[in-house]
Design a protein around this motif. Structure first.
Motif, PDB file in Angstrom:
ATOM      1  N   GLY A   1      -3.189   5.955  -3.680  1.00  0.00           N
ATOM      2  CA  GLY A   1      -2.511   4.942  -3.667  1.00  0.00           C
ATOM      3  C   GLY A   1      -2.011   4.314  -2.537  1.00  0.00           C
ATOM      4  O   GLY A   1      -2.381   4.782  -1.535  1.00  0.00           O
TER       5      GLY A   1
ATOM      6  N   SER B   1      -7.448  -1.054  -7.920  1.00  0.00           N
ATOM      7  CA  SER B   1      -7.750   0.603  -8.223  1.00  0.00           C
ATOM      8  C   SER B   1      -6.955   1.383  -7.081  1.00  0.00           C
ATOM      9  O   SER B   1      -7.382   2.313  -6.451  1.00  0.00           O
ATOM     10  CB  SER B   1      -9.332   0.787  -8.069  1.00  0.00           C
ATOM     11  OG  SER B   1      -9.825   0.468  -9.077  1.00  0.00           O
ATOM     12  N   ARG B   2      -5.845   0.554  -6.729  1.00  0.00           N
ATOM     13  CA  ARG B   2      -5.079   1.069  -5.786  1.00  0.00           C
ATOM     14  C   ARG B   2      -3.406   1.203  -6.237  1.00  0.00           C
ATOM     15  O   ARG B   2      -2.541   0.074  -5.943  1.00  0.00           O
ATOM     16  CB  ARG B   2      -4.733   0.372  -4.349  1.00  0.00           C
ATOM     17  CG  ARG B   2      -6.184   0.753  -3.574  1.00  0.00           C
ATOM     18  CD  ARG B   2      -6.807   1.815  -3.459  1.00  0.00           C
ATOM     19  NE  ARG B   2      -6.023   2.652  -2.588  1.00  0.00           N
ATOM     20  CZ  ARG B   2      -6.131   2.482  -0.930  1.00  0.00           C
ATOM     21  NH1 ARG B   2      -7.201   1.773  -0.637  1.00  0.00           N
ATOM     22  NH2 ARG B   2      -5.421   3.517  -0.245  1.00  0.00           N
TER      23      ARG B   2
ATOM     24  N   ALA C   1      -6.356  -3.078   0.203  1.00  0.00           N
ATOM     25  CA  ALA C   1      -6.993  -2.273  -0.812  1.00  0.00           C
ATOM     26  C   ALA C   1      -8.188  -1.729  -0.396  1.00  0.00           C
ATOM     27  O   ALA C   1      -8.815  -0.538  -0.903  1.00  0.00           O
ATOM     28  CB  ALA C   1      -7.183  -3.087  -2.261  1.00  0.00           C
TER      29      ALA C   1
ATOM     30  N   PRO D   1      -2.591  -2.239  -8.271  1.00  0.00           N
ATOM     31  CA  PRO D   1      -3.231  -1.594  -9.225  1.00  0.00           C
ATOM     32  C   PRO D   1      -4.402  -1.977  -9.853  1.00  0.00           C
ATOM     33  O   PRO D   1      -5.368  -1.404 -10.355  1.00  0.00           O
ATOM     34  CB  PRO D   1      -2.278  -1.567 -10.481  1.00  0.00           C
ATOM     35  CG  PRO D   1      -0.871  -1.782  -9.355  1.00  0.00           C
ATOM     36  CD  PRO D   1      -1.070  -2.658  -8.304  1.00  0.00           C
TER      37      PRO D   1
END
Length: 218
Positions: free
Chosen positions: A140, A61-62, A17, A58
């Motif tokens: 992502g 934040s990915r 990440a 997720p």
């Protein structure tokens, strides 16, 4: 120090990440390379690790997607041209590396279209998968789990290699797959995937992996 499979996935997710995609790229392209072997619950095979990462990234934040390399194996007529148990074919003829680059990795790279093909070939039916391209998750991570992925010139930004020693491979491989073992021995000798990877998971014991960081993270 050994980790639980869950703790391993947590640590890998944190590391991945923190790595930005290349400027202009749609996603960070990550290989999870290693033999798929049976083991204890939570075993550290490439697909298992990749799926665990998609559950964790997720929250960091990915957003993430998994594109298994098996979806880019060649048709049986080409893959098994020299028989079903040819280790040399297993080593060099099964994966269509050009198609994986063209339809997935290059499209998600700095000059790509920002989309990827989930699979090119349906192995169960031995016919074209006929799937549409999908947009890569913005900002992502695109995870490609599979075997024998290094040394092919594929444009991965990060490589995680699941290292299973020859002795452990022989101990854990099902009898009907022992013919594959020379392909993995050759991979170790000719490519040295452990030296090329950014992170190495020592996975002789599927339920007690250990993590070694090098290259990008050393």
């Amino acid at each position: 120090m050994p980790l639980s499979p869950a703790a391993l996935a947590d640590r890998l997710a944190e590391l991945i990440a923190a790595v930005p995609a290349e400027p202009g790229a749609a996603a960070l392209r990550v290989a999870v390379d290693g033999p798929e072997l049976p083991g204890a619950p939570g075993a550290t095979g490439p697909l298992t690790v990749a799926q665990a990462l998609t559950e964790r990234l997720p929250a960091l934040s990915r957003p993430a997607v998994v594109v298994p390399a098996e979806g880019f194996y060649r048709p049986a007529s080409l893959r098994l041209e020299h028989g079903r148990t040819d280790p040399d074919a297993r080593y060099s003829d099964w994966l269509d590396a050009g198609a994986l680059a063209r339809e997935v990795l290059d499209r998600c790279g700095p000059r790509g279209t920002g989309e990827y093909l989930p699979a090119l070939w349906d192995l169960d039916r031995d016919r074209a998968a006929r799937l549409p391209h999908r947009p890569a998750p913005a900002g992502g991570v695109l995870l490609v789990p599979g075997s024998l992925l290094q040394g092919l010139g594929l444009a991965f930004d990060v490589v995680v290699h699941l290292r299973v020693s020859p002795a452990a491979r022989r101990r854990r491989v099902p009898e009907d797959r022992t013919w594959e073992l020379p392909a993995f021995d050759r991979y170790d000798d000719e490519v040295d995937p452990t030296a090329l990877a950014d992170a190495v998971v020592l996975a002789d014991h599927a339920d007690r992996p250990a993590l070694v960081l090098q290259n990008r993270w050393s």
